[in-house]
Design a protein around this motif. Sequence first.
Motif, PDB file in Angstrom:
ATOM      1  N   UNK A  86       1.151  -1.477   0.084  1.00 24.05           N
ATOM      2  CA  UNK A  86       0.318   0.144   0.376  1.00 24.05           C
ATOM      3  C   UNK A  86       1.276   1.170  -0.110  1.00 24.05           C
ATOM      4  N   UNK A  87       2.247   1.326   0.804  1.00 26.81           N
ATOM      5  CA  UNK A  87       2.971   2.510   0.624  1.00 26.81           C
ATOM      6  C   UNK A  87       3.128   2.700  -1.056  1.00 26.81           C
ATOM      7  N   UNK A  88       3.464   1.460  -1.313  1.00 33.75           N
ATOM      8  CA  UNK A  88       4.172   2.060  -2.633  1.00 33.75           C
ATOM      9  C   UNK A  88       3.347   2.135  -3.501  1.00 33.75           C
ATOM     10  N   UNK A  89       1.904   1.863  -3.735  1.00 30.07           N
ATOM     11  CA  UNK A  89       0.639   2.306  -4.263  1.00 30.07           C
ATOM     12  C   UNK A  89       0.722   4.014  -3.894  1.00 30.07           C
ATOM     13  N   UNK A  90       0.716   4.422  -2.816  1.00 27.68           N
ATOM     14  CA  UNK A  90       1.015   5.994  -2.816  1.00 27.68           C
ATOM     15  C   UNK A  90       1.394   6.106  -3.306  1.00 27.68           C
ATOM     16  N   UNK A  91       2.707   6.140  -2.607  1.00 29.45           N
ATOM     17  CA  UNK A  91       4.196   6.513  -3.782  1.00 29.45           C
ATOM     18  C   UNK A  91       3.585   6.748  -5.556  1.00 29.45           C
ATOM     19  N   UNK A  92       3.428   5.670  -5.452  1.00 33.88           N
ATOM     20  CA  UNK A  92       3.223   5.931  -7.001  1.00 33.88           C
ATOM     21  C   UNK A  92       2.107   6.739  -7.717  1.00 33.88           C
ATOM     22  N   UNK A  93       1.108   6.739  -6.877  1.00 34.99           N
ATOM     23  CA  UNK A  93       0.071   7.729  -7.293  1.00 34.99           C
ATOM     24  C   UNK A  93       0.292   9.185  -7.572  1.00 34.99           C
ATOM     25  N   UNK A  94       1.317   9.193  -6.286  1.00 32.58           N
ATOM     26  CA  UNK A  94       1.984  10.695  -6.152  1.00 32.58           C
ATOM     27  C   UNK A  94       2.846  11.006  -6.898  1.00 32.58           C
ATOM     28  N   UNK A  95       3.777  10.117  -7.593  1.00 27.23           N
ATOM     29  CA  UNK A  95       4.189  10.420  -8.596  1.00 27.23           C
ATOM     30  C   UNK A  95       3.925   9.891 -10.147  1.00 27.23           C
ATOM     31  N   UNK A  96       2.947   9.895 -10.379  1.00 27.98           N
ATOM     32  CA  UNK A  96       2.365   9.653 -11.401  1.00 27.98           C
ATOM     33  C   UNK A  96       2.479  10.450 -12.411  1.00 27.98           C
ATOM     34  N   UNK A  97       1.954  11.580 -12.453  1.00 27.69           N
ATOM     35  CA  UNK A  97       1.673  12.702 -13.087  1.00 27.69           C
ATOM     36  C   UNK A  97       3.158  12.757 -13.789  1.00 27.69           C
ATOM     37  N   UNK A  98       4.276  13.005 -13.122  1.00 27.65           N
ATOM     38  CA  UNK A  98       5.629  13.250 -13.603  1.00 27.65           C
ATOM     39  C   UNK A  98       6.318  12.155 -14.053  1.00 27.65           C
ATOM     40  N   UNK A  99       5.918  11.141 -14.268  1.00 31.81           N
ATOM     41  CA  UNK A  99       6.857   9.643 -14.169  1.00 31.81           C
ATOM     42  C   UNK A  99       6.646   9.592 -15.982  1.00 31.81           C
ATOM     43  N   UNK A 100       7.871   9.022 -16.657  1.00 36.35           N
ATOM     44  CA  UNK A 100       7.722   9.562 -17.887  1.00 36.35           C
ATOM     45  C   UNK A 100       8.363   7.860 -18.266  1.00 36.35           C
ATOM     46  N   UNK A 101       9.399   7.363 -17.817  1.00 39.66           N
ATOM     47  CA  UNK A 101      10.250   5.788 -18.385  1.00 39.66           C
ATOM     48  C   UNK A 101       9.599   4.203 -17.720  1.00 39.66           C
ATOM     49  N   UNK A 102       8.793   5.287 -16.487  1.00 38.10           N
ATOM     50  CA  UNK A 102       8.071   4.273 -16.007  1.00 38.10           C
ATOM     51  C   UNK A 102       6.523   4.391 -15.632  1.00 38.10           C
TER      52      UNK A 102
END
Length: 158
Positions: A86-102
């Motif tokens: 769940x912590x990884x989920x929150x981390x990825x949700x937070x960064x998703x708008x700014x990720x390009x490669x991943x």
Amino acid sequence: MLESKLTRKEELIYLAGFFDGEGCICLSKRSYPKSKGYTFRVICTCVNANPKPIFRLQQLFGGSKVSKRWPNKGTMFAYYWQIEAHKAFLFLKTLLPYLIVKKEEAELAILFQEARKNLGRRKTMEELAVEEAQHMLMKNLKRGEVKTDGVRNLEQVS
């Protein structure tokens, strides 16, 4: 980085770029030999010789490890950060708008974790099959063997 005067958004953009280059997203398969069963979990990791961004990731998002990892003789040591479930989920949700490669890997991991809301019960055969398919899709995304149209195509797998 800790001393900088970045806005929250600027810092998230920086960390997304850092994670795009130095991080890893995986759906890890964990076996349980006694019950002959298995499960999957989302794991995000990041390794770097500079401790500042690694410690900042841990400070902002938590995580199970921030430690020194000693590679082969004659090389510098690296700092390692890991976050799961769940912590990884929150981390990825937070960064998703700014990720390009991943971005596509993050979208798949988010979909995977969203489907795990009913923990505490046995998974059906269909749910296990979906998780296996998502696990294989993640592997293929990493190899560059799958081209997707973002979340829309990934949702068909789940």
